[in-house]
Design a protein around this motif. Structure first.
Motif, PDB file in Angstrom:
ATOM      1  N   LEU A 150     -62.157 -16.178 -26.918  1.00  8.95           N
ATOM      2  CA  LEU A 150     -61.669 -17.567 -26.226  1.00  8.95           C
ATOM      3  C   LEU A 150     -60.725 -16.924 -25.188  1.00  8.95           C
ATOM      4  O   LEU A 150     -59.919 -16.057 -25.005  1.00  8.95           O
ATOM      5  N   GLU A 151     -60.776 -17.832 -24.175  1.00 12.93           N
ATOM      6  CA  GLU A 151     -60.023 -17.773 -22.896  1.00 12.93           C
ATOM      7  C   GLU A 151     -59.300 -18.974 -22.882  1.00 12.93           C
ATOM      8  O   GLU A 151     -59.941 -20.054 -22.981  1.00 12.93           O
ATOM      9  N   TYR A 152     -57.826 -18.802 -22.754  1.00 13.70           N
ATOM     10  CA  TYR A 152     -57.196 -20.032 -22.535  1.00 13.70           C
ATOM     11  C   TYR A 152     -55.901 -19.379 -21.908  1.00 13.70           C
ATOM     12  O   TYR A 152     -54.982 -18.941 -22.558  1.00 13.70           O
ATOM     13  N   GLY A 153     -55.524 -19.843 -20.641  1.00 13.42           N
ATOM     14  CA  GLY A 153     -54.406 -19.372 -19.916  1.00 13.42           C
ATOM     15  C   GLY A 153     -54.016 -18.056 -20.262  1.00 13.42           C
ATOM     16  O   GLY A 153     -54.920 -17.164 -20.092  1.00 13.42           O
ATOM     17  N   ASP A 154     -52.639 -17.899 -20.309  1.00 11.24           N
ATOM     18  CA  ASP A 154     -52.247 -16.480 -20.673  1.00 11.24           C
ATOM     19  C   ASP A 154     -52.159 -15.806 -22.096  1.00 11.24           C
ATOM     20  O   ASP A 154     -51.554 -15.085 -22.510  1.00 11.24           O
ATOM     21  N   VAL A 155     -52.759 -16.636 -23.076  1.00  7.22           N
ATOM     22  CA  VAL A 155     -52.620 -16.311 -24.387  1.00  7.22           C
ATOM     23  C   VAL A 155     -53.970 -15.918 -25.036  1.00  7.22           C
ATOM     24  O   VAL A 155     -54.166 -16.214 -26.112  1.00  7.22           O
TER      25      VAL A 155
ATOM     26  N   TRP B  36     -69.065 -20.658 -22.242  1.00  9.35           N
ATOM     27  CA  TRP B  36     -68.970 -22.100 -22.245  1.00  9.35           C
ATOM     28  C   TRP B  36     -67.640 -22.478 -22.233  1.00  9.35           C
ATOM     29  O   TRP B  36     -66.788 -22.156 -22.923  1.00  9.35           O
ATOM     30  N   THR B  37     -67.377 -23.878 -21.542  1.00  5.87           N
ATOM     31  CA  THR B  37     -66.213 -24.626 -21.846  1.00  5.87           C
ATOM     32  C   THR B  37     -66.499 -25.710 -22.856  1.00  5.87           C
ATOM     33  O   THR B  37     -67.562 -26.353 -22.364  1.00  5.87           O
ATOM     34  N   LEU B  38     -65.650 -25.809 -23.622  1.00  7.92           N
ATOM     35  CA  LEU B  38     -65.930 -26.819 -25.078  1.00  7.92           C
ATOM     36  C   LEU B  38     -64.648 -26.970 -25.648  1.00  7.92           C
ATOM     37  O   LEU B  38     -63.586 -26.266 -25.429  1.00  7.92           O
ATOM     38  N   PRO B  39     -64.309 -28.082 -26.358  1.00  8.88           N
ATOM     39  CA  PRO B  39     -63.408 -28.479 -27.010  1.00  8.88           C
ATOM     40  C   PRO B  39     -63.159 -27.005 -28.247  1.00  8.88           C
ATOM     41  O   PRO B  39     -64.168 -26.795 -28.657  1.00  8.88           O
ATOM     42  N   LEU B  40     -61.801 -27.108 -28.550  1.00  6.53           N
ATOM     43  CA  LEU B  40     -61.466 -26.170 -29.679  1.00  6.53           C
ATOM     44  C   LEU B  40     -62.351 -26.252 -30.813  1.00  6.53           C
ATOM     45  O   LEU B  40     -62.951 -25.411 -31.575  1.00  6.53           O
ATOM     46  N   SER B  41     -62.511 -27.633 -31.092  1.00 11.34           N
ATOM     47  CA  SER B  41     -63.132 -27.932 -32.323  1.00 11.34           C
ATOM     48  C   SER B  41     -64.807 -27.410 -32.173  1.00 11.34           C
ATOM     49  O   SER B  41     -65.263 -27.204 -33.323  1.00 11.34           O
ATOM     50  N   GLY B  42     -65.212 -27.575 -31.059  1.00 10.70           N
ATOM     51  CA  GLY B  42     -66.505 -26.975 -31.024  1.00 10.70           C
ATOM     52  C   GLY B  42     -66.693 -25.395 -31.349  1.00 10.70           C
ATOM     53  O   GLY B  42     -67.557 -25.115 -32.044  1.00 10.70           O
ATOM     54  N   TYR B  43     -65.583 -24.536 -30.948  1.00  8.93           N
ATOM     55  CA  TYR B  43     -65.557 -22.954 -31.506  1.00  8.93           C
ATOM     56  C   TYR B  43     -65.726 -23.255 -32.890  1.00  8.93           C
ATOM     57  O   TYR B  43     -66.330 -22.229 -33.353  1.00  8.93           O
TER      58      TYR B  43
ATOM     59  N   SER C  29     -54.164 -31.096 -29.966  1.00 10.81           N
ATOM     60  CA  SER C  29     -55.368 -31.791 -30.465  1.00 10.81           C
ATOM     61  C   SER C  29     -56.302 -30.695 -30.309  1.00 10.81           C
ATOM     62  O   SER C  29     -56.655 -29.715 -29.448  1.00 10.81           O
ATOM     63  N   PRO C  30     -57.522 -30.569 -31.527  1.00  7.64           N
ATOM     64  CA  PRO C  30     -58.360 -29.766 -31.279  1.00  7.64           C
ATOM     65  C   PRO C  30     -59.392 -30.038 -30.296  1.00  7.64           C
ATOM     66  O   PRO C  30     -60.370 -29.345 -30.207  1.00  7.64           O
ATOM     67  N   ASP C  31     -59.433 -31.186 -29.597  1.00  5.34           N
ATOM     68  CA  ASP C  31     -60.234 -31.485 -28.460  1.00  5.34           C
ATOM     69  C   ASP C  31     -59.957 -30.845 -26.963  1.00  5.34           C
ATOM     70  O   ASP C  31     -60.603 -31.017 -26.184  1.00  5.34           O
ATOM     71  N   GLN C  32     -58.738 -30.309 -27.374  1.00  6.37           N
ATOM     72  CA  GLN C  32     -58.140 -29.314 -26.041  1.00  6.37           C
ATOM     73  C   GLN C  32     -59.491 -28.288 -25.730  1.00  6.37           C
ATOM     74  O   GLN C  32     -59.920 -27.571 -26.531  1.00  6.37           O
ATOM     75  N   GLU C  33     -59.712 -28.216 -24.297  1.00  9.96           N
ATOM     76  CA  GLU C  33     -60.913 -27.478 -23.998  1.00  9.96           C
ATOM     77  C   GLU C  33     -60.531 -25.927 -23.886  1.00  9.96           C
ATOM     78  O   GLU C  33     -59.309 -25.842 -23.533  1.00  9.96           O
ATOM     79  N   VAL C  34     -61.362 -25.122 -24.373  1.00  9.42           N
ATOM     80  CA  VAL C  34     -61.248 -23.504 -24.205  1.00  9.42           C
ATOM     81  C   VAL C  34     -62.488 -22.895 -23.529  1.00  9.42           C
ATOM     82  O   VAL C  34     -63.428 -23.700 -23.544  1.00  9.42           O
ATOM     83  N   THR C  35     -62.506 -21.799 -23.176  1.00 11.69           N
ATOM     84  CA  THR C  35     -63.595 -21.077 -22.669  1.00 11.69           C
ATOM     85  C   THR C  35     -63.990 -20.378 -23.932  1.00 11.69           C
ATOM     86  O   THR C  35     -63.344 -19.252 -24.333  1.00 11.69           O
TER      87      THR C  35
END
Length: 270
Positions: A146-151, A204-211, A251-257
């Motif tokens: 997963l890719e998200y900002g600096d974390v 893919w860009t998707l919500p965290l819930s999708g992962y 929210s698990p709707d937050q998008e991640v890569t």
């Protein structure tokens, strides 16, 4: 198929909702075929097609596309994916394809061939392929990132906890990794014109819930869910909470890569 899984209606519905298909690899397959027999794009067969995510990606390139699967539940979901008039589905084992000898231009299996009786499947693919036809097998590694900002590094440490917890529930038929299975199949293919490709990173860009939903479709998670539903739910919730905390999101709707690493091989029948 040598191993029958993914056949429950709930699992099939989750498969339809969360599984992703690599559009980039379809382009690679079509390019490979085009350099060899550019006018032979009549019939493509997607074996072990599940709910058809990869099958429909072949539709723009072939006159006719047929997805096959052993699971009636999966095939019931497949038409929801597409109403393309040149796409249809057939229920059958991977080792007994309902096509005449030399009828097929492309036989592919997308993240499915590791469940087949590999020797019989390769023989059957060879039977139905025309001279100059292509066999394309692909799969991905389980270490999705997963890719998200600096974390991102923190998130991937948490993801590794998820995969480690599921490792004891992997089916012994595929062992700890399917990579060797595909390499062995590649080595056993007698076609002189063949290519092995180690890694293609697809994002893919998707919500965290999708992962989370994607991982929950894995056979190992489903096995845990059957054995101990409460533990499976607890594990998912624990991973979800840790990821949200690291992301500082509510929210698990937050998008991640999501980054998926594919390996694949292609072969052209002489």
């Amino acid at each position: 198929m040598a191993v029958r899984l993914f056949e429950g209606k709930d699992h099939a519905a989750a498969y339809l909702q969360f599984r992703v298909a690599p559009r980039e690899l379809i382009s690679v397959i079509v390019s490979y075929m085009g350099k060899r027999t550019p006018k032979q794009f009549n019939l493509a067969v997607d074996v072990g097609c599940g709910s058809g995510q990869g099958t429909i990606l072949l539709a723009p390139y072939f006159t006719k596309v047929v997805g096959t699967d052993i699971s009636s539940a999966q095939l019931e979901m497949a038409p929801i994916n597409s109403s393309a008039p040149n796409v249809s589905y057939r229920q059958c084992p991977a080792e007994e394809l309902p096509f005449a000898s030399g009828e097929v231009d492309l036989v592919t299996a997308m993240t499915a061939a590791h469940w087949f009786d590999r020797r019989r499947f390769l023989q059957e693919a060879d039977r139905v392929l025309r001279p100059g036809g292509c066999l394309a097998l692909l799969s991905y590694t389980m270490d999705m990132e997963l890719e998200y900002g600096d974390v991102s590094n923190t998130l991937n440490d948490i993801c590794k906890e998820f995969y480690t917890a599921l490792l004891p529930f992997r089916n012994p038929y595929i062992g700890s990794s399917s990579h060797k299975i595909y390499l062995d199949m590649f080595d056993s293919c007698s076609y002189p014109d063949k290519e092995w490709n180690e890694c293609l990173r697809v994002k893919w860009t998707l919500p965290l819930s999708g992962y989370i939903g994607m991982v929950e479709t894995f056979s190992s998670y489903q096995k845990l869910k059957v054995k101990d539903p409460a533990e499976a739910e607890r594990l998912s919730e624990d991973i979800r909470s840790k990821l949200l905390s690291a992301m500082k999101a509510s929210s698990p709707d937050q998008e991640v890569t999501m980054v998926v690493k594919y390996f694949y091989w292609l072969a052209c029948k002489p």
